[in-house]
Write a protein that holds these residues in place. Structure first.
Motif, mmCIF file in Angstrom:
data_model
loop_
_atom_site.group_PDB
_atom_site.id
_atom_site.type_symbol
_atom_site.label_atom_id
_atom_site.label_comp_id
_atom_site.label_asym_id
_atom_site.label_seq_id
_atom_site.Cartn_x
_atom_site.Cartn_y
_atom_site.Cartn_z
ATOM 1 N N ARG A 58 60.175 51.419 -36.244
ATOM 2 C CA ARG A 58 61.000 52.211 -36.704
ATOM 3 C C ARG A 58 60.819 53.600 -36.692
ATOM 4 O O ARG A 58 59.735 54.103 -37.102
ATOM 5 C CB ARG A 58 61.195 52.059 -38.284
ATOM 6 C CG ARG A 58 62.419 52.600 -39.009
ATOM 7 C CD ARG A 58 62.555 51.992 -40.229
ATOM 8 N NE ARG A 58 61.658 52.854 -41.158
ATOM 9 C CZ ARG A 58 61.445 52.709 -42.681
ATOM 10 N NH1 ARG A 58 62.175 51.952 -43.137
ATOM 11 N NH2 ARG A 58 60.527 53.441 -43.189
ATOM 12 N N ASP A 59 61.563 54.362 -35.841
ATOM 13 C CA ASP A 59 61.203 55.863 -35.422
ATOM 14 C C ASP A 59 61.816 56.604 -36.613
ATOM 15 O O ASP A 59 61.941 56.406 -37.628
ATOM 16 C CB ASP A 59 61.952 56.265 -33.971
ATOM 17 C CG ASP A 59 63.869 55.992 -34.305
ATOM 18 O OD1 ASP A 59 64.047 55.919 -35.288
ATOM 19 O OD2 ASP A 59 64.158 55.807 -33.348
ATOM 20 N N PRO A 88 52.188 57.504 -31.565
ATOM 21 C CA PRO A 88 51.822 58.460 -32.177
ATOM 22 C C PRO A 88 52.617 58.566 -33.775
ATOM 23 O O PRO A 88 53.754 58.142 -33.750
ATOM 24 C CB PRO A 88 52.352 59.742 -31.430
ATOM 25 C CG PRO A 88 52.386 59.175 -30.195
ATOM 26 C CD PRO A 88 52.808 58.000 -30.223
ATOM 27 N N TYR A 89 51.954 59.334 -34.647
ATOM 28 C CA TYR A 89 52.469 59.055 -36.078
ATOM 29 C C TYR A 89 52.267 60.468 -36.744
ATOM 30 O O TYR A 89 51.159 61.264 -36.305
ATOM 31 C CB TYR A 89 51.881 57.794 -36.582
ATOM 32 C CG TYR A 89 50.467 57.848 -36.914
ATOM 33 C CD1 TYR A 89 49.810 58.437 -37.936
ATOM 34 C CD2 TYR A 89 49.531 57.517 -35.895
ATOM 35 C CE1 TYR A 89 48.421 58.471 -38.045
ATOM 36 C CE2 TYR A 89 48.208 57.473 -36.142
ATOM 37 C CZ TYR A 89 47.635 58.052 -37.191
ATOM 38 O OH TYR A 89 46.404 58.007 -37.280
ATOM 39 N N THR A 90 52.874 60.625 -37.909
ATOM 40 C CA THR A 90 52.354 61.627 -38.647
ATOM 41 C C THR A 90 52.272 60.811 -39.960
ATOM 42 O O THR A 90 52.438 59.927 -40.395
ATOM 43 C CB THR A 90 53.632 62.713 -38.734
ATOM 44 O OG1 THR A 90 54.638 61.906 -39.355
ATOM 45 C CG2 THR A 90 53.868 63.451 -37.635
ATOM 46 N N LEU A 91 51.107 61.901 -40.790
ATOM 47 C CA LEU A 91 50.539 61.247 -41.958
ATOM 48 C C LEU A 91 51.132 62.080 -43.255
ATOM 49 O O LEU A 91 50.723 63.213 -42.883
ATOM 50 C CB LEU A 91 49.044 60.960 -41.948
ATOM 51 C CG LEU A 91 48.424 60.122 -43.060
ATOM 52 C CD1 LEU A 91 48.833 58.684 -42.895
ATOM 53 C CD2 LEU A 91 46.956 60.207 -42.663
ATOM 54 N N TYR A 100 55.979 56.507 -37.763
ATOM 55 C CA TYR A 100 55.737 56.392 -36.247
ATOM 56 C C TYR A 100 56.807 57.164 -35.546
ATOM 57 O O TYR A 100 57.977 57.069 -35.979
ATOM 58 C CB TYR A 100 55.532 55.083 -35.933
ATOM 59 C CG TYR A 100 54.398 54.414 -36.491
ATOM 60 C CD1 TYR A 100 53.246 54.235 -35.867
ATOM 61 C CD2 TYR A 100 54.374 53.774 -37.855
ATOM 62 C CE1 TYR A 100 52.030 53.751 -36.406
ATOM 63 C CE2 TYR A 100 53.128 52.985 -38.414
ATOM 64 C CZ TYR A 100 52.100 53.181 -37.695
ATOM 65 O OH TYR A 100 51.140 52.597 -38.271
ATOM 66 N N ARG A 101 56.570 57.352 -34.245
ATOM 67 C CA ARG A 101 57.650 57.888 -33.243
ATOM 68 C C ARG A 101 58.299 56.596 -32.573
ATOM 69 O O ARG A 101 59.045 56.894 -31.735
ATOM 70 C CB ARG A 101 57.070 58.987 -32.203
ATOM 71 C CG ARG A 101 56.391 60.108 -32.657
ATOM 72 C CD ARG A 101 56.236 60.982 -31.633
ATOM 73 N NE ARG A 101 55.515 62.297 -32.110
ATOM 74 C CZ ARG A 101 55.226 63.384 -31.345
ATOM 75 N NH1 ARG A 101 55.729 63.361 -30.065
ATOM 76 N NH2 ARG A 101 54.597 64.592 -31.984
ATOM 77 N N ASN A 105 53.930 56.814 -26.064
ATOM 78 C CA ASN A 105 54.061 57.888 -25.250
ATOM 79 C C ASN A 105 52.534 58.812 -25.220
ATOM 80 O O ASN A 105 52.512 60.019 -24.917
ATOM 81 C CB ASN A 105 55.124 58.906 -25.378
ATOM 82 C CG ASN A 105 55.025 59.427 -26.812
ATOM 83 O OD1 ASN A 105 54.731 58.717 -27.692
ATOM 84 N ND2 ASN A 105 55.672 60.617 -27.025
ATOM 85 N N ALA A 106 51.516 57.989 -25.701
ATOM 86 C CA ALA A 106 50.092 58.747 -25.644
ATOM 87 C C ALA A 106 48.916 58.050 -25.510
ATOM 88 O O ALA A 106 49.230 56.720 -25.358
ATOM 89 C CB ALA A 106 50.098 59.257 -26.993
#
Length: 825
Positions: A586-587, A635-638, A645-646, A650-651
């Protein structure tokens, strides 16, 4: 022995002299028909006992030396078994007395050989139950281990060697367990799945683990719940809640069961935070583990769990002071509204064990996990950001005198999730000979997730609604009015129905043999994982289904040289995949991306163990150097404990570091350890260059220390110390993470517990009210003893004049006092 810690602890950190060191062997003795044998004579030196009507026995033996126990009975052949146990260790030994063959066995418990060669850290339940922390349990112990980061005392989540919370496997009696999906903060979590009152053994691996463990990138926590051998009750009560566990076994020893009930109320901790609230954080669960032995060849187990988390939150106001001494700044917030969250999870699993022969064991495991989760809130936050009066002696000291930013923030959510997960697995192991074992498994999983996501956030600054910076319409707010349509700063709306079918299998071979005069251990295996994602709603590219397959080869080698010094060397490695779970698909807009690939990681782990003696007491130094090369990174943010997640591969990333742990009896009869970890992990997103990952925690120091008064040995002290350097503090919404690489403050925490033991295995009573107890302790606990202001995330507030955004730290709990009563019948 001099302990270099504050004077407050000095009285409790003196060594205890003259205390005899003992261990306990206990169990049930059965005959060929799997029936208990009464009046078996059991003798070790001058100590002896007999079995009761249930075939149960319990015997104290000297610790840290070879002790031979002899089991004799008039109608059965005798058994001899040699043990070498640590001080305070309990071992369950359940021999079957034959009528034909005399049996002689040697039980090698000394040095935990299996865990050593496999790179596994083993933790005893006694340590887990006694060591203090705001969130007690297994995770409280893990945070003192090198390579493990637990920087939120209200959370049971942990990251290992640069991985995130979703990269850790958790098993209970070979059954994989799950955690809720929607929880976004540690305040909402409540209880860990693992009930420490039911635990018999805990094994933990931080990397390079075997193929028999599943497809995750970071770690394995392998829990074993115990099969009871007699009736017992354990209870624990504190200001944060309580627990009770009961266990029993039938007279014919065929049926045994253990049940645990827990209740927790985090009000004491949450009300100590800087945000004044009316809060009702209530968490409760019930667990059971049952075993029925149909015959000596067929056993059936059941593991069940029901958990309810209710979190009702009404914030009132908050003041956070930050900045410097010369330029102090404060954030004042006044709230309206409330948050109501509820997470109801049920879990059940059957495990059938068929012991076809002494060499072949076959298992069938079927489990189901169901969770229904609700996250509803409407909270209006009106804030002032300004300069603080720092004139000492002024009656307005500490108050905001000049406002640099005034605004409001309205957040809304109506999130619902319903997830149902089925698993069916066949496992087997075959002992080829005394040196080699083959293990295999085939597993099918079906995941059905229904999810409605409705979240929006409106930001107002000085009377102007702040629009999201993702449109090309000119916008010079707040300096000029904007004539376009109003738009929420963040707006996520999605309804998803996703079904994921997984087919997994593994095969591995293990061998323990001699290479010359050196002991060696080999392990090699491979996993295969095929999964198909089907979404009810196609993504932006029209994709609604995807099928992928990955192969994961893994290997371990260990050698114990025939040296005078007791050393072991170990190397492990392999290719590890993490096929995406629902949240990874899920983006940020809530749309499911079925074609997300599995993240791939190459592990290389070099380990060394050195066992030695100081002061004629055992010690062990464990060192591990590791390297991970990770591709197809998502990649993700916390945000606190919520990961976003994005949904793009792509990383690429890497992680390397060094973990060291020295454990042993620094004080006679107790186990303590000191740990150190160095970690560096970075990621390269869209080939823009490497930046720190959200879990890039460079240095880690952990201490778990136990002690007692030399002249008052029943007064015991437990100290839990953690120091972590700060991790990246994140970035505001829509911001480029490459421009926000500032770190949070270093995390420093000390939790202290002081107990007085009225009754334990070394101090029993035959008369008086204490005779009813097998254990009885009372004590008090100090969480965050030095009242350090630790932060977990930042709140971003914009300055209306300069358009700057300030990172306001969200502080964790200050010093909190607790009292605790523990008992066992």
């Amino acid at each position: 022995m001099k302990i270099n810690i504050p004077l407050l602890l000095a009285l409790f950190c003196l060594p205890f002299l003259g205390f005899s060191q003992t261990a306990t062997v206990k169990g049930v003795i059965l005959d060929d028909a799997q029936l208990p044998i009464v009046n078996v004579n059991i003798k070790a030196g001058n100590n002896g006992t007999t079995t009761n009507e249930n075939g149960f026995y319990e015997l104290k033996i000297p610790a840290n030396t070879d002790v031979t126990i002899v089991f004799t009975h008039l109608s059965n052949k005798r058994i001899e078994a040699t043990f070498n146990l640590k001080n305070g260790q309990e071992l369950e030994f359940n021999p079957v007395m034959k009528t034909e063959i005399e049996q002689i066995a040697t039980v090698v418990i000394n040095s935990n050989t299996r865990q050593s060669v496999e790179g596994v850290t083993s933790i005893t339940p006694e340590v887990i139950r006694t060591i203090k922390g705001a969130q007690p349990g297994v995770e409280n112990i893990l945070k003192t281990l090198p390579g493990v980061n637990v920087s939120n005392e209200l959370s049971t989540q942990y990251s290992v060697r640069g991985g995130n919370f979703d990269e850790n496997l958790v098993y209970v009696n070979e059954i994989e367990v799950y955690r809720p999906f929607l929880i976004r903060s540690g305040q909402q979590e409540g209880l860990s799945f693992v009930n420490t009152d039911l635990v018999q053994n805990v094994d933990f691996s931080a990397g390079g683990f075997q193929a028999k463990y599943g497809d995750k990138l970071s770690s394995v926590l392998d829990i074993t719940y115990r099969n009871p051998i007699k009736f017992g009750v354990r209870a624990d009560l504190s200001l944060l809640g309580g627990s009770i566990a009961a266990e029993a076994v039938s007279k014919d020893s065929k049926f045994s069961g253990i049940v645990g009930l827990r209740y927790r109320d985090n009000s004491l901790l949450i009300n100590s935070l800087e945000t004044e609230t009316n809060v009702e954080p209530v968490f409760a669960d019930a667990q059971t583990y049952l075993t029925y032995k149909f015959s000596d060849k067929f056993h059936l187990n059941f593991l069940g769990n029901v958990s309810l988390n209710k979190y009702n939150f009404k914030p009132q106001n908050r003041q956070t002071n930050f900045g410097t001494i010369d330029e102090p700044v404060a954030l004042l917030v006044f709230y309206e509204g409330q948050e109501k969250d509820q997470y109801l999870t049920t879990f059940g699993a059957f495990k059938a064990n068929y012991f076809a022969s002494e060499d072949l064991t076959l298992k069938l495991i079927a489990s189901a996990y169901h969770t229904t989760e609700e996250e509803y809130f409407d909270i209006l936050a009106q804030y002032r950001l300004g300069e603080v009066n720092s004139n000492i002696g002024d009656e307005n000291l500490g108050e905001v005198e000049f406002s640099e930013g005034i605004g409001s923030q309205l957040t809304h959510a109506r999130n619902d999730l319903d997830a149902l997960i089925f698993n069916v697995e066949h496992k087997g192991d075959y002992k080829v000979d005394d040196e080699s074992t083959i293990e295999w498994s085939v597993k099918y999983t079906h995941e059905d997730i229904r999810d409605r996501l409705v979240e929006w956030e409106v930001i107002d600054s000085a009377g102007f609604s702040v629009r999201p910076p993702i449109f090309d319409i000119p916008n010079n707010q707040p300096y000029a009015p904007f004539e376009g349509p109003l738009e929420a700063f963040q707006n996520v709306r999605a309804t998803n129905g996703v079904q994921i079918d997984r087919l997994q299998a593994y095969g591995q071979w293990s061998k323990r043999t001699m290479l010359g005069n050196n002991e060696v251990f080999y392990n090699a295996g491979v996993r295969v994982h095929n999964w198909t994602v089907n979404s009810d709603i196609p993504n932006q590219d029209g994709v609604s289904s995807s099928t992928q397959t990955v192969f994961s080869p893994r290997a371990q080698f260990a050698i114990k040289p025939d040296w005078e010094k007791d050393m072991l060397f170990r190397i492990a490695g392999g290719v590890y995949y993490q096929p995406p779970f629902y949240r990874e698909l899920r983006d940020s807009s809530g749309t499911v991306q079925p074609n997300v690939k599995a993240q791939k990681s190459f592990h290389l782990v070099l380990g060394h163990e050195y066992s030695f003696k100081i002061w004629d007491r055992p010690f062990k130094l464990v060192s591990e150097a590791y390297y991970k090369n990770i591709t197809d990174v998502n990649p993700y943010t916390l945000e606190n404990v919520r990961i976003r997640y994005r949904a793009k591969n792509n990383a690429e990333a890497y992680a390397y570091g060094l973990d060291m742990r020295l454990n042993g009896e620094f004080v006679p009869g107790t186990e303590s350890w000191f740990s150190f970890g160095y970690l560096k992990t970075e990621e390269n997103i869209d080939d823009r260059g490497y930046i720190s990952r959200p879990t890039d925690q460079r240095l880690k120091f952990g201490v778990l220390f136990q002690d007692y008064m030399p002249n008052l040995p029943n007064l015991k002290m437990y100290l839990n110390l953690v120091y972590n350097t700060g991790v990246p503090g994140g970035s505001p919404s829509y911001a480029d993470p490459y421009q926000y690489q500032n770190r949070l403050r270093d995390y420093k925490r000390a939790d202290l517990g002081i107990n007085y033991v009225f009754v334990d295995q070394n101090k029993t009573y035959k008369t008086g009210w204490k005779r009813h107890f097998k254990e009885l302790t009372f004590g008090f606990e100090i969480f965050n003893m030095f009242n350090v202001q630790n932060s977990i995330t930042n709140t971003w507030v914009r300055d209306v004049y300069s358009k700057r955004q300030f990172a306001i730290p969200n502080y964790l709990t200050p010093r909190v006092f607790n009292v605790r009563l523990s008992t066992r019948f």
